[in-house]
Motif scaffolding. Structure first.
Motif, PDB file in Angstrom:
ATOM      1  N   MET A 159     -19.484  -3.224 -10.032  1.00  0.00           N
ATOM      2  CA  MET A 159     -18.151  -3.704  -9.803  1.00  0.00           C
ATOM      3  C   MET A 159     -18.074  -4.262  -8.388  1.00  0.00           C
ATOM      4  O   MET A 159     -18.572  -3.665  -7.455  1.00  0.00           O
ATOM      5  CB  MET A 159     -17.146  -2.574  -9.985  1.00  0.00           C
ATOM      6  N   ILE A 160     -17.436  -5.390  -8.269  1.00  0.00           N
ATOM      7  CA  ILE A 160     -17.243  -6.034  -6.980  1.00  0.00           C
ATOM      8  C   ILE A 160     -15.799  -5.792  -6.574  1.00  0.00           C
ATOM      9  O   ILE A 160     -14.904  -5.863  -7.402  1.00  0.00           O
ATOM     10  CB  ILE A 160     -17.526  -7.543  -7.084  1.00  0.00           C
ATOM     11  N   GLU A 161     -15.575  -5.503  -5.303  1.00  0.00           N
ATOM     12  CA  GLU A 161     -14.218  -5.251  -4.836  1.00  0.00           C
ATOM     13  C   GLU A 161     -13.869  -6.183  -3.691  1.00  0.00           C
ATOM     14  O   GLU A 161     -14.735  -6.628  -2.953  1.00  0.00           O
ATOM     15  CB  GLU A 161     -14.067  -3.797  -4.390  1.00  0.00           C
ATOM     16  N   GLY A 162     -12.582  -6.494  -3.568  1.00  0.00           N
ATOM     17  CA  GLY A 162     -12.110  -7.334  -2.486  1.00  0.00           C
ATOM     18  C   GLY A 162     -10.616  -7.175  -2.339  1.00  0.00           C
ATOM     19  O   GLY A 162      -9.964  -6.538  -3.161  1.00  0.00           O
ATOM     20  N   SER A 163     -10.044  -7.756  -1.280  1.00  0.00           N
ATOM     21  CA  SER A 163      -8.599  -7.684  -1.104  1.00  0.00           C
ATOM     22  C   SER A 163      -8.058  -9.051  -0.716  1.00  0.00           C
ATOM     23  O   SER A 163      -8.761  -9.873  -0.122  1.00  0.00           O
ATOM     24  CB  SER A 163      -8.227  -6.637  -0.052  1.00  0.00           C
ATOM     25  N   VAL A 164      -6.803  -9.296  -1.105  1.00  0.00           N
ATOM     26  CA  VAL A 164      -6.135 -10.562  -0.826  1.00  0.00           C
ATOM     27  C   VAL A 164      -4.688 -10.281  -0.457  1.00  0.00           C
ATOM     28  O   VAL A 164      -4.161  -9.198  -0.702  1.00  0.00           O
ATOM     29  CB  VAL A 164      -6.165 -11.516  -2.046  1.00  0.00           C
ATOM     30  N   SER A 165      -4.038 -11.281   0.108  1.00  0.00           N
ATOM     31  CA  SER A 165      -2.603 -11.232   0.359  1.00  0.00           C
ATOM     32  C   SER A 165      -1.889 -11.873  -0.826  1.00  0.00           C
ATOM     33  O   SER A 165      -2.495 -12.656  -1.558  1.00  0.00           O
ATOM     34  CB  SER A 165      -2.267 -11.988   1.645  1.00  0.00           C
ATOM     35  N   PRO A 166      -0.595 -11.589  -1.005  1.00  0.00           N
ATOM     36  CA  PRO A 166       0.123 -12.116  -2.160  1.00  0.00           C
ATOM     37  C   PRO A 166       0.119 -13.639  -2.291  1.00  0.00           C
ATOM     38  O   PRO A 166       0.220 -14.162  -3.387  1.00  0.00           O
ATOM     39  CB  PRO A 166       1.547 -11.598  -1.965  1.00  0.00           C
ATOM     40  N   THR A 167      -0.022 -14.363  -1.201  1.00  0.00           N
ATOM     41  CA  THR A 167      -0.014 -15.820  -1.277  1.00  0.00           C
ATOM     42  C   THR A 167      -1.418 -16.415  -1.455  1.00  0.00           C
ATOM     43  O   THR A 167      -1.556 -17.614  -1.637  1.00  0.00           O
ATOM     44  CB  THR A 167       0.613 -16.422   0.003  1.00  0.00           C
ATOM     45  N   ASP A 168      -2.447 -15.581  -1.400  1.00  0.00           N
ATOM     46  CA  ASP A 168      -3.830 -16.052  -1.552  1.00  0.00           C
ATOM     47  C   ASP A 168      -4.168 -16.303  -3.016  1.00  0.00           C
ATOM     48  O   ASP A 168      -3.595 -15.696  -3.918  1.00  0.00           O
ATOM     49  CB  ASP A 168      -4.826 -15.000  -1.038  1.00  0.00           C
ATOM     50  N   ASP A 218       4.252 -13.206  -8.319  1.00  0.00           N
ATOM     51  CA  ASP A 218       5.264 -12.840  -7.326  1.00  0.00           C
ATOM     52  C   ASP A 218       5.705 -11.395  -7.495  1.00  0.00           C
ATOM     53  O   ASP A 218       5.993 -10.955  -8.603  1.00  0.00           O
ATOM     54  CB  ASP A 218       6.488 -13.746  -7.448  1.00  0.00           C
ATOM     55  N   GLY A 219       5.723 -10.678  -6.394  1.00  0.00           N
ATOM     56  CA  GLY A 219       6.199  -9.307  -6.389  1.00  0.00           C
ATOM     57  C   GLY A 219       5.132  -8.261  -6.647  1.00  0.00           C
ATOM     58  O   GLY A 219       5.379  -7.071  -6.487  1.00  0.00           O
ATOM     59  N   PHE A 220       3.934  -8.690  -7.057  1.00  0.00           N
ATOM     60  CA  PHE A 220       2.896  -7.709  -7.333  1.00  0.00           C
ATOM     61  C   PHE A 220       2.152  -7.326  -6.065  1.00  0.00           C
ATOM     62  O   PHE A 220       1.784  -8.178  -5.255  1.00  0.00           O
ATOM     63  CB  PHE A 220       1.880  -8.226  -8.362  1.00  0.00           C
ATOM     64  N   SER A 221       1.917  -6.019  -5.912  1.00  0.00           N
ATOM     65  CA  SER A 221       0.987  -5.525  -4.902  1.00  0.00           C
ATOM     66  C   SER A 221       0.333  -4.297  -5.507  1.00  0.00           C
ATOM     67  O   SER A 221       0.929  -3.602  -6.329  1.00  0.00           O
ATOM     68  CB  SER A 221       1.681  -5.190  -3.583  1.00  0.00           C
ATOM     69  N   GLY A 222      -0.890  -4.054  -5.163  1.00  0.00           N
ATOM     70  CA  GLY A 222      -1.640  -2.938  -5.722  1.00  0.00           C
ATOM     71  C   GLY A 222      -3.024  -3.394  -6.115  1.00  0.00           C
ATOM     72  O   GLY A 222      -3.518  -4.412  -5.647  1.00  0.00           O
ATOM     73  N   THR A 223      -3.651  -2.649  -7.011  1.00  0.00           N
ATOM     74  CA  THR A 223      -5.008  -2.959  -7.439  1.00  0.00           C
ATOM     75  C   THR A 223      -4.984  -3.547  -8.837  1.00  0.00           C
ATOM     76  O   THR A 223      -4.263  -3.052  -9.713  1.00  0.00           O
ATOM     77  CB  THR A 223      -5.874  -1.683  -7.430  1.00  0.00           C
ATOM     78  N   ARG A 268     -12.531  -5.783  -9.000  1.00  0.00           N
ATOM     79  CA  ARG A 268     -11.294  -5.072  -8.659  1.00  0.00           C
ATOM     80  C   ARG A 268     -10.754  -5.677  -7.373  1.00  0.00           C
ATOM     81  O   ARG A 268     -11.478  -5.826  -6.395  1.00  0.00           O
ATOM     82  CB  ARG A 268     -11.546  -3.580  -8.502  1.00  0.00           C
ATOM     83  N   ILE A 269      -9.465  -6.023  -7.388  1.00  0.00           N
ATOM     84  CA  ILE A 269      -8.846  -6.726  -6.269  1.00  0.00           C
ATOM     85  C   ILE A 269      -7.641  -5.940  -5.774  1.00  0.00           C
ATOM     86  O   ILE A 269      -6.786  -5.546  -6.566  1.00  0.00           O
ATOM     87  CB  ILE A 269      -8.376  -8.133  -6.706  1.00  0.00           C
ATOM     88  N   LEU A 270      -7.563  -5.711  -4.493  1.00  0.00           N
ATOM     89  CA  LEU A 270      -6.406  -5.063  -3.876  1.00  0.00           C
ATOM     90  C   LEU A 270      -5.504  -6.166  -3.325  1.00  0.00           C
ATOM     91  O   LEU A 270      -5.941  -6.961  -2.494  1.00  0.00           O
ATOM     92  CB  LEU A 270      -6.841  -4.126  -2.755  1.00  0.00           C
ATOM     93  N   VAL A 271      -4.270  -6.218  -3.814  1.00  0.00           N
ATOM     94  CA  VAL A 271      -3.292  -7.178  -3.313  1.00  0.00           C
ATOM     95  C   VAL A 271      -2.408  -6.441  -2.315  1.00  0.00           C
ATOM     96  O   VAL A 271      -1.695  -5.510  -2.669  1.00  0.00           O
ATOM     97  CB  VAL A 271      -2.457  -7.775  -4.447  1.00  0.00           C
ATOM     98  N   LYS A 272      -2.464  -6.873  -1.068  1.00  0.00           N
ATOM     99  CA  LYS A 272      -1.700  -6.224  -0.001  1.00  0.00           C
ATOM    100  C   LYS A 272      -0.245  -6.658  -0.075  1.00  0.00           C
ATOM    101  O   LYS A 272       0.056  -7.780  -0.454  1.00  0.00           O
ATOM    102  CB  LYS A 272      -2.277  -6.608   1.356  1.00  0.00           C
ATOM    103  N   GLU A 273       0.653  -5.768   0.324  1.00  0.00           N
ATOM    104  CA  GLU A 273       2.072  -6.120   0.367  1.00  0.00           C
ATOM    105  C   GLU A 273       2.283  -7.153   1.460  1.00  0.00           C
ATOM    106  O   GLU A 273       1.648  -7.115   2.510  1.00  0.00           O
ATOM    107  CB  GLU A 273       2.914  -4.885   0.658  1.00  0.00           C
TER     108      GLU A 273
END
Length: 134
Positions: free
Chosen positions: A1-10, A92-97, A126-131
């Motif tokens: 599994m590959i993991e990463g994080s993004v911001s809501p506008t990315d 829009d409005g989503f944050s979490g994994t 798996r992607i973490l979307v930051k608030e």
């Protein structure tokens, strides 16, 4: 599994790749799934191994089936690399994994398709979307 994080506008960019036996192929079929309440499909383009291939993609509500085929009877020449780049937007409005899962990958060297079964635990991102900080 590959993991990463993004911001809501990315954009979330997923690279579908093969690591062996990519040369001599004429087509590839890809099946992906995700939670449509968290990610929105934007595009799929053929890449690297299938660069320049014709692509037909059928997005559904949280799923995608796509086929890429070389043209003019040509075959792929690279043994490994990216097959397709898939782009999603964060709803829009989503944050979490959230997760994008490769459900199936099929290749063909002619008219005979070969199905490569995948296991979601080894074939997901798996992607973490930051608030957002407004």
């Amino acid at each position: 599994m590959i993991e990463g994080s993004v911001s809501p506008t990315d954009d979330v960019v997923v690279d579908v790749f093969i690591d062996a036996e990519g040369a001599g192929l004429q087509g590839v079929g890809i099946g992906l799934s995700w939670n449509a309440d968290e990610l929105a499909y934007k595009s799929l383009v053929a890449a690297d191994v299938f660069s320049g291939a014709l692509v037909l993609s059928v997005p559904g509500d949280g799923s995608l089936l796509a086929v890429a085929s070389t043209t003019g009877g040509s075959l792929t020449t690279k043994d490994s690399g990216s097959v397709a780049i898939v782009t999603f937007g964060v709803v829009d409005g989503f944050s979490g994994t959230t997760t994008v899962t490769l459900d199936s990958l099929s290749t063909t060297a002619s008219r005979d398709w070969i199905r490569v079964d995948t296991r979601p635990a080894e074939s997901s991102v798996r992607i973490l979307v930051k608030e957002s900080r407004r």
